[in-house]
Design an enzyme around this catalytic site. Structure first.
Site, PDB file in Angstrom:
ATOM      1  N   PHE A 234       0.933  -1.058   0.002  1.00 47.60           N
ATOM      2  CA  PHE A 234       0.167  -0.019  -0.078  1.00 47.60           C
ATOM      3  C   PHE A 234       0.871   1.096  -0.148  1.00 47.60           C
ATOM      4  CE2 PHE A 234      -2.247  -3.582   2.644  1.00 47.60           C
ATOM      5  CZ  PHE A 234      -2.831  -3.654   1.567  1.00 47.60           C
ATOM      6  N   GLY A 461       0.448  -8.590  -4.567  1.00 52.23           N
ATOM      7  CA  GLY A 461      -0.651  -9.215  -4.107  1.00 52.23           C
ATOM      8  C   GLY A 461      -1.862  -8.847  -4.602  1.00 52.23           C
ATOM      9  N   THR A 625      -9.046 -10.387 -10.589  1.00 50.35           N
ATOM     10  CA  THR A 625      -8.379  -9.690  -9.662  1.00 50.35           C
ATOM     11  C   THR A 625      -8.418  -7.955  -9.637  1.00 50.35           C
ATOM     12  OG1 THR A 625      -6.708  -9.622 -11.574  1.00 50.35           O
ATOM     13  CG2 THR A 625      -6.396 -11.296 -10.118  1.00 50.35           C
ATOM     14  N   GLN A 629      -9.015  -5.614  -6.352  1.00 47.21           N
ATOM     15  CA  GLN A 629      -8.630  -4.422  -6.129  1.00 47.21           C
ATOM     16  C   GLN A 629      -9.449  -3.324  -5.664  1.00 47.21           C
ATOM     17  OE1 GLN A 629      -5.237  -3.470  -5.494  1.00 47.21           O
ATOM     18  NE2 GLN A 629      -5.280  -5.796  -5.522  1.00 47.21           N
ATOM     19  N   GLU A 696      -5.348   1.665  -7.120  1.00 52.61           N
ATOM     20  CA  GLU A 696      -5.570   3.013  -6.144  1.00 52.61           C
ATOM     21  C   GLU A 696      -7.020   3.691  -6.521  1.00 52.61           C
ATOM     22  OE1 GLU A 696      -1.403   4.552  -5.090  1.00 52.61           O
ATOM     23  OE2 GLU A 696      -1.462   3.824  -7.141  1.00 52.61           O
TER      24      GLU A 696
HETATM   25 MO1  MOS Z   1       1.095   3.155  -3.977  1.00 54.55          MO
HETATM   26  S1  MOS Z   1       0.911   4.327  -2.435  1.00 54.55           S
HETATM   27  O1  MOS Z   1       2.085   3.960  -4.886  1.00 54.55           O
HETATM   28  O2  MOS Z   1       1.969   1.625  -3.205  1.00 54.55           O
END
Ligand code: MOS
Length: 729
Positions: A234, A461, A625, A629, A696
C-alpha cells in the site's frame, strides 16, 4: 479486439502457493548461520543520545553484537535523485527526531535471545522539546507563507471568489493513517564477499537495489534484492527504510546472514504513514451551479529528516471545469517518523476535501450533488491543458447513480428512514492518473515446451503474476501450467515499481512485445536448414494451441520443433516504453461511488449498508483480480472514513495506538454489499490492450461519499476524519 484469456475473471496463478503456505515471503527465508536482529528504538521524540550501555546485553545468552552509531561503519546518505523512504540513514549520528527511531540493534543466535537482550540495553538521552501538531510545527519551524497567492493558479481565483453569488469556505482534515500490511516489513541480508543479497519485502526490487548500493558504496551489480511474494504494501514498501539498511549493516558486521523483521509498533513509526492533512477549500459558484473559482490549500506534516509532500491539490486542477483555480500544498516538519505515499496518495485525502466541499456547495445551491457535478464536466484537462485520452467521468456518475437508484433520494437531510434507521445517500467521484513506465521483458520458449517470462518487477498481492501469464497465454495459446512467470528479483530485466497503479499498464505491452519476438524467433529457426518447416516462409507459419502449423500439415508442438533442431530455447527481449502520449493527451481513470449509510440514533450505530461503484480503468485484463482491487480499496475507504487514525501522545510524542487492537480497521462483518461495474474500455493511448492501473482509484472518493451520506442522514457535516460515533453524538 477479441481476446480469449485477457479480460477473463481468472484465479491467481500463485493462489495455490499462497493458500498452502508454499509461497516464501522475505521473513520465511533462512540460511546457514542465520542470526536474528532486534532493534532498540528511541523513547523520546527529540534530543540526543548521550550514552549507551550495552554491557549487560552483550553478555546475555546468544548475543553476537550490539550495534549503534558509536561502533559501526556508518551507512551513506543516498543522493537526492535516489528515492528512499527516509533520507537520513540509521545510525548517522546521535540525534533523535522522533519516538521510535532506531538507536541500536542487537544481533543474537535466536530471535528470542535478541529480543531479551534488547531490553537490557540502557540508553541515556538528553530530551528536548518537540512538536507534533501542524500548528506547533509551523510556529517552531516557521509559518508557511500566506496561501492566497502561493502555489499554482490559472485565472484570478481571489477576484472571482469575491464576486461569486454563492461562496463556500471550509476546512477539512484527514488524520495520520498507517498502511498496516498483514506481512510486516522484513529483510534478510547476507554478504558474499562484496556482494550484498537481500530478501526484502519491497514494492520495488530495482529501486531497493539502487538505494542499497548507494548506501553501502557498491556498484549496483553487486546488490541483489529478492521479493518473490509480498503480503501487501500500500505504499509503505515502495522505498528503502532504516530496517533494511540495518539488516545489511548487521550482516556485514557479524559476517553472517541476518534477519530483521520489524514489529507492528515500528510499522507506525519507521516505515511510513499517510501524513495528517489540513485542507482549506474556497469555492465560488454562479446561482446555476457553475464553478466560478476554486482555491484549494493543503498543509501536511513531514518529518525532520525527510521532505515528503502529500499532493492533495493536484486533482483539483483537473477534475472539474473552472477558469479560476488556485492551489497550494505545503509541508510542516514535526517530530514524527517520515510519512510516505499510502494508496492513492494525494488524491485520496485531496478528494475527501474537494468532494465534500462540492456536496456542501450543492446544499447551498439547493441542487442535487449529481447535477452539480454534471454541470461542471470539463471537455479537456484544464489543469494540464491537454485533451483527455478517455473521459468517462460523466458516464461513471450517470451509471453509478442509475444502478443505485439515486432518483429516489429525498433531498433534505433526515428525510429517508427504514424502521429505526435514518438512511443517508451520498455520492462522490473517483479518479487516478493513468501512469505507464518502461519495462524490459524477456520471454523464452524452451525445448521442453514451456515458456519462461522474466522481469524485475514484483507482485504485491494484486495479481501481477497472473496478468503476465495471461498475456503470454493470449498470444501463444499455452495453458498457464506451461508458463513460468519469474519476477521479484532485481537481477532480472529491469521492470517497474509497484506504485502509482502502473505495473499492469507497464508490463502488459512489454510482455506482448517480447512474446511476439520469441514467436518470430521460433518461426525463423523452424524454417531454416533441415528444421521441420525448412523451406517455408516464416510468415506462413501459425502458432496455435496444438503447436506450430503451416497450411494443412499437422501442427508440431513448439518444444518438438526446438528439439528437432537441437536448440534449447528461443528468446524474445523487449524494451517497451511509452511514447510522447502523455505530452499530447491527459491519461486518467475515472469512477463514481454511491453510498448508503444507516444511522440508528438510539443505538448510536453507524453502518455503511450499500456501495455502488463504477470504475473505468481502461481495458480490464483480469476481471477477478481487478474487482478484488476495488473491493479492497472500498473496504480501506470505509476504514479511512470511519475508523483509522494514528494518534500521538502529546506528552511523549509516541504513537498510542500502535497495534491492531487499538488502531481500528474494518472487519468482514462491517463491510457492505458492494455493487461494482468495471467499464472495461481500452484506453487508446496507453499501449497495447489499453489497460490503465486499478490498484488505487477505488479508494479515492469513498470517504467523501460516506461523509456526504452521513450528512444526508443526520444533517451533520463532519469535516474531520474519521467520522467516529462520538462526533455524531
Ligand atoms: Mo502506491 S501508495 O503507489 O503503493
Amino acid at each position: 479486439m477479441n481476446t480469449r484469456v485477457i479480460g477473463q475473471p481468472l484465479n491467481r496463478i500463485d493462489g495455490r502457493l499462497k493458500v498452502t503456505g508454499a509461497a516464501r515471503y522475505a521473513a520465511d527465508r533462512t540460511f546457514e548461520g542465520l542470526a536474528y536482529a532486534v532493534g532498540i528504538t528511541s523513547t523520546i521524540a527529540a534530543g540526543e543520545i548521550l550514552g549507551l550501555d550495552a554491557r549487560a546485553a552483550e553478555s546475555a545468552p546468544g548475543v553476537i553484537a550490539v550495534l549503534h552509531a558509536g561502533n559501526v561503519e556508518r551507512p551513506r546518505r543516498c543522493p537526492e535523485d535516489i528515492s528512499v523512504g527516509e533520507r537520513r540513514p540509521p545510525f548517522e549520528d546521535n540525534r533523535i527526531t522522533y519516538a521510535g527511531q532506531f538507536v541500536a540493534l542487537v544481533i543474537a543466535e535466536t530471535f528470542e535471545q535478541a529480543r531479551w537482550a534488547a531490553h537490557l540495553v540502557n540508553v541515556r538521552y538528553q530530551a528536548e522539546d518537540f512538536v507534533i501538531s501542524l500548528d506547533d510545527g509551523a510556529r517552531v519551524h516557521g509559518l508557511p507563507a500566506d496561501p492566497d497567492d502561493e502555489g499554482e493558479s490559472r485565472g484570478d481565483p481571489s477576484r472571482e471568489f469575491e464576486r461569486a453569488a454563492v461562496r463556500l469556505d471550509q476546512t477539512y482534515t484527514t488524520p495520520v493513517e498507517v498502511h498496516n500490511a498483514i506481512e510486516l516489513h522484513a529483510a534478510v541480508a547476507r554478504w558474499e564477499g562484496d556482494r550484498l543479497i537481500v530478501d526484502d519485502s519491497t514494492q520495488w526490487v530495482v529501486g531497493q537495489r539502487e538505494a542499497l548500493a548507494e548506501t553501502f558504496g557498491l556498484p549496483k551489480e553487486n546488490v541483489e534484492v529478492r521479493s518473490a511474494f509480498i503480503g501487501g504494501g500500500f505504499g509503505s514498501k515502495l522505498f528503502l527504510w532504516p530496517h533494511s539498511t540495518l539488516a545489511a549493516l548487521a550482516a556485514r558486521h557479524v559476517q553472517r546472514p541476518v534477519k530483521l523483521v520489524i514489529d507492528r509498533r515500528s510499522q507506525f513509526t519507521t516505515a511510513g504513514h499517510r501524513p495528517f492533512t489540513r485542507q482549506r477549500i474556497r469555492i465560488g459558484a454562479t446561482p446555476e451551479g457553475r464553478l466560478a473559482s476554486v482555491r484549494h490549500d493543503s498543509l501536511s506534516h513531514t518529518s525532520l529528516v525527510h521532505e515528503f509532500l502529500e499532493s492533495c491539490t493536484d486533482v483539483t486542477r483537473s477534475l472539474y471545469r473552472c477558469s479560476n483555480v488556485g492551489t497550494s500544498q505545503r509541508m510542516v516538519p514535526v517530530n514524527v517518523g517520515t510519512p510516505t505515499p499510502m494508496r492513492g496518495p494525494g488524491e485520496t485525502p485531496g478528494m475527501f476535501a474537494l468532494e465534500c466541499a462540492l456536496d456542501e456547495l450543492a446544499v447551498a445551491l439547493a441542487m442535487d450533488p449529481l447535477e452539480l457535478r454534471l454541470r461542471n464536466m470539463p471537455d479537456r484537462d484544464e489543469g494540464k491543458d491537454l485533451p483527455w485520452s478517455a473521459h468517462t467521468h460523466r458516464e461513471c456518475l450517470e451509471l453509478a447513480t442509475r444502478r443505485f437508484g439515486w432518483d429516489r433520494r429525498g433531498p433534505s437531510p433526515g428525510s429517508m428512514r427504514d424502521g429505526d434507521d435514518l438512511l443517508g445517500w451520498g455520492l462522490a467521484s473517483a479518479t487516478w492518473p493513468g501512469h505507464r513506465d518502461e519495462a524490459h521483458m524477456r520471454v523464452e520458449f524452451h525445448a521442453d515446451g514451456t515458456v519462461r517470462v522474466a522481469c524485475a518487477t514484483q507482485d504485491i498481492g494484486t495479481g501481477t503474476y497472473t496478468v503476465i501469464a495471461q498475456v503470454v497465454s493470449e498470444i501463444t495459446h499455452l495453458p498457464f501450467e506451461r508458463i513460468d512467470v519469474v519476477i521479484g528479483n532485481s537481477s532480472l530485466p529491469e521492470g517497474p515499481i509497484s506504485g502509482g497503479s502502473m505495473v499492469t499498464a507497464t508490463v502488459v505491452p512489454a510482455v506482448a512485445e517480447a512474446t511476439r519476438q520469441a514467436v518470430a524467433a521460433l518461426k525463423h529457426v523452424a524454417t531454416r536448414g533441415n528444421a521441420p518447416f525448412a523451406g517455408r516462409s516464416p510468415a506462413a507459419l501459425e502458432l496455435t494451441a496444438a503447436g506450430l502449423a503451416s497450411g494443412k500439415g499437422a501442427p508440431i508442438p513448439f518444444g518438438d520443433v526446438l528439439q528437432a533442431i537441437g536448440l534449447p530455447e528461443v528468446v524474445g527481449n523487449a524494451h517497451a516504453k511509452p511514447g510522447q502520449e502523455s505530452e499530447q493527451v491527459s491519461i486518467r481513470s475515472f469512477g463514481a461511488h454511491c453510498v448508503e449509510i444507516r444511522w440508528d440514533p438510539q443505538l448510536a450505530r453507524l453502518r455503511v449498508s450499500r456501495v455502488v461503484s463504477v470504475i473505468d480503468a481502461g481495458r480490464i485484463i483480469n476481471r477477478k483480480t481487478a474487482a478484488n482491487q476495488v473491493h479492497g480499496a472500498i473496504t480501506m475507504g470505509l476504514g479511512m472514513a470511519l475508523l483509522e487514525q494514528g494518534q500521538y501522545d502529546p506528552r511523549t510524542g509516541r504513537v498510542v495506538n500502535d497495534n491492531l487492537a487499538d488502531y481500528l480497521i474494518p472487519v468482514h462483518a462491517g463491510t457492505p454489499d458492494i455493487d461494482l461495474t468495471l467499464l472495461d474500455r481500452p484506453d487508446p493511448n496507453i499501449g497495447e490492450f489499453g489497460a490503465r492501473g486499478i490498484g488505487e482509484i477505488g479508494l479515492t472518493g469513498i470517504a467523501p461519499a460516506i461523509a456526504n451520506a452521513v450528512y444526508h442522514a443526520t444533517g451533520r457535516r463532519l469535516r474531520h476524519l474519521p467520522i467516529s460515533i462520538e462526533k455524531l453524538l
